[in-house]
Write an enzyme that holds these catalytic residues in place. Structure first.
Site, PDB file in Angstrom:
ATOM      1  N   LYS A 116     -25.613  62.054  -8.630  1.00 42.11           N
ATOM      2  CA  LYS A 116     -25.502  63.202  -9.307  1.00 42.11           C
ATOM      3  C   LYS A 116     -24.850  62.946 -10.912  1.00 42.11           C
ATOM      4  O   LYS A 116     -25.286  63.657 -11.669  1.00 42.11           O
ATOM      5  CB  LYS A 116     -24.600  64.245  -8.654  1.00 42.11           C
ATOM      6  CG  LYS A 116     -25.153  64.675  -7.422  1.00 42.11           C
ATOM      7  CD  LYS A 116     -24.532  65.699  -6.587  1.00 42.11           C
ATOM      8  CE  LYS A 116     -25.385  66.682  -6.055  1.00 42.11           C
ATOM      9  NZ  LYS A 116     -24.934  67.825  -5.789  1.00 42.11           N
ATOM     10  N   LYS A 201     -17.095  72.802 -14.836  1.00 44.01           N
ATOM     11  CA  LYS A 201     -16.714  73.992 -15.017  1.00 44.01           C
ATOM     12  C   LYS A 201     -17.181  74.870 -13.830  1.00 44.01           C
ATOM     13  O   LYS A 201     -18.591  74.769 -13.421  1.00 44.01           O
ATOM     14  CB  LYS A 201     -17.320  74.389 -16.222  1.00 44.01           C
ATOM     15  CG  LYS A 201     -16.924  76.063 -16.442  1.00 44.01           C
ATOM     16  CD  LYS A 201     -15.721  76.090 -17.370  1.00 44.01           C
ATOM     17  CE  LYS A 201     -15.004  77.358 -17.385  1.00 44.01           C
ATOM     18  NZ  LYS A 201     -13.791  77.512 -17.313  1.00 44.01           N
ATOM     19  N   GLU A 287     -28.790  69.950 -10.443  1.00 45.49           N
ATOM     20  CA  GLU A 287     -29.531  68.558  -9.793  1.00 45.49           C
ATOM     21  C   GLU A 287     -31.087  68.695  -9.872  1.00 45.49           C
ATOM     22  O   GLU A 287     -31.670  69.760 -10.113  1.00 45.49           O
ATOM     23  CB  GLU A 287     -29.106  68.269  -8.514  1.00 45.49           C
ATOM     24  CG  GLU A 287     -29.597  69.288  -7.322  1.00 45.49           C
ATOM     25  CD  GLU A 287     -29.364  68.810  -5.993  1.00 45.49           C
ATOM     26  OE1 GLU A 287     -28.995  67.812  -5.621  1.00 45.49           O
ATOM     27  OE2 GLU A 287     -29.318  69.971  -5.010  1.00 45.49           O
ATOM     28  N   ARG A 291     -38.510  65.774  -4.330  1.00 45.38           N
ATOM     29  CA  ARG A 291     -39.528  65.826  -3.351  1.00 45.38           C
ATOM     30  C   ARG A 291     -40.059  67.392  -3.275  1.00 45.38           C
ATOM     31  O   ARG A 291     -39.582  68.086  -3.966  1.00 45.38           O
ATOM     32  CB  ARG A 291     -38.596  65.584  -1.970  1.00 45.38           C
ATOM     33  CG  ARG A 291     -37.461  66.657  -1.851  1.00 45.38           C
ATOM     34  CD  ARG A 291     -36.473  66.542  -0.687  1.00 45.38           C
ATOM     35  NE  ARG A 291     -35.221  67.127  -0.820  1.00 45.38           N
ATOM     36  CZ  ARG A 291     -35.098  68.459  -0.906  1.00 45.38           C
ATOM     37  NH1 ARG A 291     -35.935  69.324  -0.665  1.00 45.38           N
ATOM     38  NH2 ARG A 291     -33.968  69.142  -1.109  1.00 45.38           N
ATOM     39  N   VAL A 294     -38.299  73.127   0.757  1.00 40.18           N
ATOM     40  CA  VAL A 294     -38.672  74.172   1.984  1.00 40.18           C
ATOM     41  C   VAL A 294     -39.560  75.398   1.397  1.00 40.18           C
ATOM     42  O   VAL A 294     -40.270  75.608   1.709  1.00 40.18           O
ATOM     43  CB  VAL A 294     -37.564  74.516   2.507  1.00 40.18           C
ATOM     44  CG1 VAL A 294     -37.548  75.355   3.593  1.00 40.18           C
ATOM     45  CG2 VAL A 294     -36.679  73.199   3.236  1.00 40.18           C
TER      46      VAL A 294
END
Ligand code: ADP
Length: 452
Positions: A116, A201, A287, A291, A294
């Site tokens: 990340k 934050k 982020e 892929r 869902v």
């Protein structure tokens, strides 16, 4: 050209991938654990291979077994679906070493976005707006105190290796910081084998808005609009819609273009989702998922594109074949996640499904792999279906969702269908005014009222 795809997944997503392959005349191989012998994806695939016992570490995450299944069946490509091995860079590399196509981005991009801190730094360099926070990892408590005081409370301590909503600790003020920082580190070491954390934050009442992108790995990329996934419980999405009821056309175009430009510059290949928190008209990157998601069907409904087909095309080496101007957005779509869970306590409810009657009619899509007589195994995720409705407007969509939920019959196990029926009666849902905390607060409030 890809000729035979091994689908390294189960449930509705295995079926979703299978359907796209079938339409393109591509042969399919299902893999399954011993608990999934009677699963629908196994029944419908051209071939199937048992890859191990029920625990995911021994079956769906078992790379040697999946590789052996490719060799046995002669599959020349693997679609990982979502979850499981879909964001495992090592898996993508191993397939490549065996001359098997991984239907997804390069191992390098998976690795980059899986960390990340690196992801956030890369996003910022590419001109994507990010949440204000520490400049990389925060290695000591002293540094954490300094960073937090400098940017102002509340702050969130996040694990660099975190995912699935885990590995985050909130500190409302300086008194809470030491504990939050130390717990975040020890929990993330235990959960991910990596105790690196960073500070961000904390945004009080944002919405979760994500942009779907598609690149061809050859420098071309388009965005396919956004999805609003603010209705969450424990950081898990339960309801997703496109377009977001909160954005106007100018904001949509602005963020979409920023993301598409960044992804093109990266040379990214395949489907990806860039996730943002959105508050007071500003977007903040959190982020990128490398892929299929869902919730991809809501984007398919409003763009008319088959995202799995696009993934297969690009993985075969084809270029995008269309530009941003060729993509148009039509109408509104909402997806609700049907889980085999108690609709009030959310306790899992595995077991035998005695009857299934799926809704149909104009603008209704059901992506599900259950059938009458199917036994939901206790080992896996409780998602058993997705109900997606499409309409000319959000209002029409809500009407259609209500009617489709009323038609949906799943007996033998408990499901979250009643939760959505209750939600539809709420003015906040009708007006689309929810943020990421609204659902949890509503669940607490209604549980209290019922207890009184
Ligand atoms: P994960 O990879 O675990 O899903 P994310 O970074 O995507 O982690 O965050 C998951 C959720 O946590 C977000 O959807 C949002 O609800 C909340 N969250 C993350 N970062 C922040 C932040 N800076 N302020 C407020 N909430 C946040």
């Amino acid at each position: 050209m890809i000729e035979k795809v091994l689908i390294a997944n189960r449930g509705e997503i295995a079926l979703r991938v299978l359907r796209a392959c079938r339409e393109l005349g591509i042969a399919t191989v299902a893999v399954h654990s011993t608990a999934d012998e009677t699963a629908m994806h196994v029944r419908l695939a051209d071939e199937s291979v048992c890859i191990g016992p029920p625990p995911v570490s021994e079956s769906y995450l078992n790379i040697p077994a999946i590789l052996a299944a490719c060799e046995i069946t002669g599959a020349d490509a693997v679609h990982p679906g979502y979850g499981f091995l879909s964001e495992n860079a090592r898996f993508a590399e191993i397939l490549e070493e065996h001359k098997i196509t991984f239907i997804g981005p390069s191992a390098e991009h998976i690795r980059m976005m899986g960390d990340k801190i690196v992801a956030k730094q890369t996003a910022a360099q590419l001109g994507i707006p990010v949440v204000p926070g520490s400049d990389g990892a925060v290695e000591t408590l002293e540094e954490a105190r300094k960073v937090a005081a400098g940017m102002g409370y509340p702050v969130l301590i996040k694990a660099s290796a975190g995912g699935g909503g885990r590995g985050m600790k909130l500190a409302m003020n300086a008194a809470e910081l030491d504990n939050a920082y130390l717990t975040a580190r020890s929990e993330s070491a235990a959960a991910f084998g990596n105790d690196e954390v960073y500070i961000e934050k904390y945004l009080a009442r944002p919405r979760h808005i994500e942009v779907q992108v598609f690149g061809d790995g050859q420098g071309k990329a388009v965005h396919l609009g956004e999805r609003d996934c603010s209705l969450q419980r424990r950081n898990q999405k339960v309801w997703e819609e496109a377009p977001s009821p909160a954005l106007n056309a100018e904001e949509r175009t602005r963020i979409g273009e920023i993301v598409a430009r960044a992804v093109a510059k990266l040379g990214y290949r395949g489907a990806g989702t860039v996730e943002f928190l959105y508050e007071n008209g500003e977007f903040y990157f959190i982020e990128m998922n490398t892929r299929l998601q869902v919730e991809h069907p809501v984007t398919e409904q409003i763009t008319g594109l088959d995202l799995v087909r696009e993934q297969l095309r690009v993985a075969s080496g084809a270029s995008l074949g269309y530009a941003q101007d060729d993509i148009s957005f039509l109408g509104h779509a909402i997806e609700v996640r049907i889980n085999a869970e108690d609709p009030r306590t959310f306790a899992p409810s595995p077991g035998k499904v005695t009857t299934v009657h799926t809704p149909g009619g104009l603008g209704v899509r059901v992506d599900s792999a259950i059938y009458g007589g199917y036994v939901i195994p206790p080992y896996y995720d409780s998602l058993i279906g997705k109900l997606i409705v499409f309409g000319k407007s959000r209002t029409e969509c809500l009407m259609r969702l209500r009617r489709a939920l009323d038609e949906y019959v799943i007996s033998g196990v408990k499901t979250t269908i009643p939760l959505f029926q209750r939600l539809l009666a709420e003015p906040v849902i009708q007006d689309g005014l929810y943020d990421i905390h609204w659902l949890e607060e509503w669940l607490e409030k209604t549980a209290r009222e019922e207890a009184d």
